[in-house]
Design an enzyme around this catalytic site. Structure first.
Site, PDB file in Angstrom:
ATOM      1  CB  CYS A 167      33.608  42.842  33.524  1.00 55.12           C
ATOM      2  SG  CYS A 167      34.075  41.151  33.146  1.00 55.12           S
ATOM      3  CG  HIS A 215      33.737  43.352  37.751  1.00 58.17           C
ATOM      4  ND1 HIS A 215      32.751  42.419  37.564  1.00 58.17           N
ATOM      5  CD2 HIS A 215      34.834  42.893  37.077  1.00 58.17           C
ATOM      6  CE1 HIS A 215      33.220  41.445  36.799  1.00 58.17           C
ATOM      7  NE2 HIS A 215      34.484  41.709  36.499  1.00 58.17           N
ATOM      8  CG  ASN A 227      34.660  38.026  36.340  1.00 62.80           C
ATOM      9  OD1 ASN A 227      33.571  38.554  36.126  1.00 62.80           O
ATOM     10  ND2 ASN A 227      35.787  38.473  35.821  1.00 62.80           N
TER      11      ASN A 227
END
Ligand code: COA
Length: 312
Positions: A114, A239, A269
């Site tokens: 990520c 993020h 996500n």
């Protein structure tokens, strides 16, 4: 004259299909209320069977190129952050180069889970500062839902697909002010896709706690390193894993919520795509003004983490 990198344009792509929390209620033992309360996610986009990370990257890149007024062959480097490449090789970046009909760049992928987009920005920035290249296409693209066990409610409610692209160009004014990246393999098993099962396995509670602490510390260190206080920040683009993680980090550094770009509600996500997707969302909605000070911050499997501080 010292060279800097500036983000001159952005673009993004989200697949058409939207999966809501209500849809998930029919798939696993969960509820819209539980997902919203624990994660802030309401819906996420899901790539179709025949849509790959290259297709999504291509769509996002075309928009970024159009917004910058650049032709494909103006790009001399392509870096793609992804954990879900279309093929083992050639890389997603080379497949994207082919789709863009570019024959002037060198292209490669990078995997920092990520945190991939921040790592990719750091690499692009280094090549620009060292005057190796002038225009870099940096993309985060993920078909992360292809790694989900749709019967595991601990993970399948959290993720979504998409791609975001940013064009970086060499400039005599900043631009990117500083990058910080880090990793610690001690935590390799807390969030992982093992080659035997090929699905995301996660110890959610541990990841949550370490993410909040690491990102809080990283934001403070990034500011201190650049002799800035939190008041200097116009936008935090973190993020987008979970609104509770994001809000906890903002509280740790005393950043008001209205300075946070938040897209997790409708994107979920999207791993390496989440920051460029959020950046393009902010751009498309005219939230960011020239000269705004922006901090990107990410945390991901590894663990990996990173921040970018820049003047827009
Ligand atoms: N629906 C309903 N209940 C669920 C559920 C779901 N989708 N997922 C888990 N639960 C249950 C658990 O089974 C557990 O039940 P039990 O108490 O009967 O065992 C209960 O909810 C609490 O589980 P827990 O894991 O402690 O919840 P939590 O408050 O930590 O929230 C996450 C779970 C995954 C939302 C949270 O830990 C999280 O967001 N972690 C970070 C994940 C992440 O961001 N990863 C990517 C980083 S890049």
């Amino acid at each position: 004259m010292q060279k800097y990198s500036r983000i001159i344009s952005t673009g993004s792509y989200l697949p058409q299909k939207i999966l809501t929390n209500k849809d998930l209620e029919n798939m696993v033992d969960t509820s819209h209320e539980w997902i919203i309360e624990r994660t802030g996610i309401e819906s996420r986009h899901i790539a179709s069977e025949c849509e790959s990370s290259v297709d999504m990257a291509y769509n996002a890149s075309l928009i970024a190129m159009k917004n910058a007024g650049l032709n494909s062959n103006d790009i001399d480097m392509i870096v793609v952050a992804t954990t879900t490449p279309e093929r083992k090789f050639p890389s997603t970046a080379v497949l994207l180069q082919n789709r863009l009909k570019n024959n002037s760049a060198f292209a490669f992928d990078l995997n920092a889970a990520c945190t991939g987009f921040i790592y990719a920005l750091d690499v692009a920035d280094t090549y620009i500062k060292n005057e190796v290249v002038n225009n870099v296409l940096v993309v985060g693209t993920e078909k992360i839902t292809s790694l989900l066990d749709w019967s595991d409610r601990n993970t399948c409610v959290l993720f979504g697909d998409g791609a975001g692209a940013a064009l970086l160009s060499s400039s005599e004014i900043p631009g990117i002010i500083s990058n910080t990246i880090g990793s610690d393999g001690t935590y390799k098993d807390l969030l992982t896709v093992n080659t035997d099962r090929e699905v995301i396995e996660m110890s959610g509670n541990d990841v949550f706690k370490i993410a909040v602490n690491t990102m809080g510390k990283l934001a403070s260190e990034t500011l201190a390193k650049n002799n800035m206080t939190v008041e200097s920040i116009d936008w935090l683009i973190p993020h987008q894993a979970n609104s509770r993680i994001i809000n906890a980090v903002a509280r740790k550094i005393n950043l008001p919520e209205e300075k946070i770009i938040m897209t997790v509600k409708t994107h979920g996500n999207t791993s390496a795509a989440s920051i460029p997707l959020a950046l393009d969302h902010a751009n498309s909605n005219n939230l960011i003004k020239k000269n705004d000070i922006i901090m990107f911050e990410a945390f991901g499997a590894g663990f990996t983490w990173g921040s970018t501080l820049l003047k827009y």
